[in-house]
Write an enzyme that holds these catalytic residues in place. Sequence first.
Site, PDB file in Angstrom:
ATOM      1  N   LYS A  82       0.834  -1.206   0.000  1.00 34.06           N
ATOM      2  CA  LYS A  82       0.000   0.000   0.000  1.00 34.06           C
ATOM      3  C   LYS A  82       0.869   1.256   0.000  1.00 34.06           C
ATOM      4  CE  LYS A  82      -2.075   2.406   3.313  1.00 34.06           C
ATOM      5  NZ  LYS A  82      -2.833   2.701   4.512  1.00 34.06           N
TER       6      LYS A  82
ATOM      7  N   ASP B  64      -6.462   1.245   0.484  1.00 37.10           N
ATOM      8  CA  ASP B  64      -6.647   1.681   1.867  1.00 37.10           C
ATOM      9  C   ASP B  64      -8.104   1.422   2.257  1.00 37.10           C
ATOM     10  OD1 ASP B  64      -8.161   3.604   0.644  1.00 37.10           O
ATOM     11  OD2 ASP B  64      -7.337   5.271   1.805  1.00 37.10           O
TER      12      ASP B  64
END
Length: 253
Positions: A142, A167
């Site tokens: 991420k 996210d």
Amino acid sequence: MPDSTDATTSVPSTGRPLDRDSGKTLRAPVIVERLMEAYEGGVIELDHTSPFELLIATVMSAQSTDKKINEITKTLFVKYRTPEDYLSVPEEELQTDIKSSGFYRQKTKSIRGICQALIEDFDGEVPLRMADLVTLPGVARKTANVVLAGSAPEALLEDPDAGIAVDTHVTRLSKRFGFTRNDDAVKIEKDLMRLFPRQQYGPASLVIILHGRRVCDALRPRCGSCVVEDLCPSSLIAGRRDKAKQARAVGTD
Ligand code: SF4
């Protein structure tokens, strides 16, 4: 925000208008195109002037808000300009400097670990390749995808390992759009990578995050102000059941 009804799109094979019941492979790129138009291509809301600053800001942003992190980095990035700078002060001093971001002890350790690895393995520069970024301590896909999308979109395009930052907003909206039924970020990313052309990887996460923050709230999605309402199978206006909740009820794939 433009009116979604201005942007009616057709299914190429049939000429039939694209709608919320169309297949996800047809809807996904169009949804991202519309969101890119609405959010001017998408921006990272963490202030930064280099991949290094974006990496530090992204690590600090866990469990905090971009607004708070921007307040802190306004002075932090003047005091600390290089990886060496973060290692040249006592640990307690850096802890104090980033205290208001929360979880400051852990974040200090992470930042210093990353800086150490950058100096030892990458001549003090942030490597702009997924395979290298994830070797930095505490940096997962991420964070690596955020750094690439936000500060090196050309590198992201050429990197076969790069993908889409997932996210909490991307997770929720991907379910509402019916793009995934997974809960695991890595699986969600794989699902999304099958739906979007590579050139949309970077912008997709940026604009979906902005849409999640500004319109498609977790508890009160503002479907009446949504530019992709006609393409969303969870539209409250259409009286549809929330696909995010549906996915939770069904469980993961
Ligand atoms: S129509 Fe509603 S649920 Fe769907 S993306 Fe827009 S705001 Fe979210």
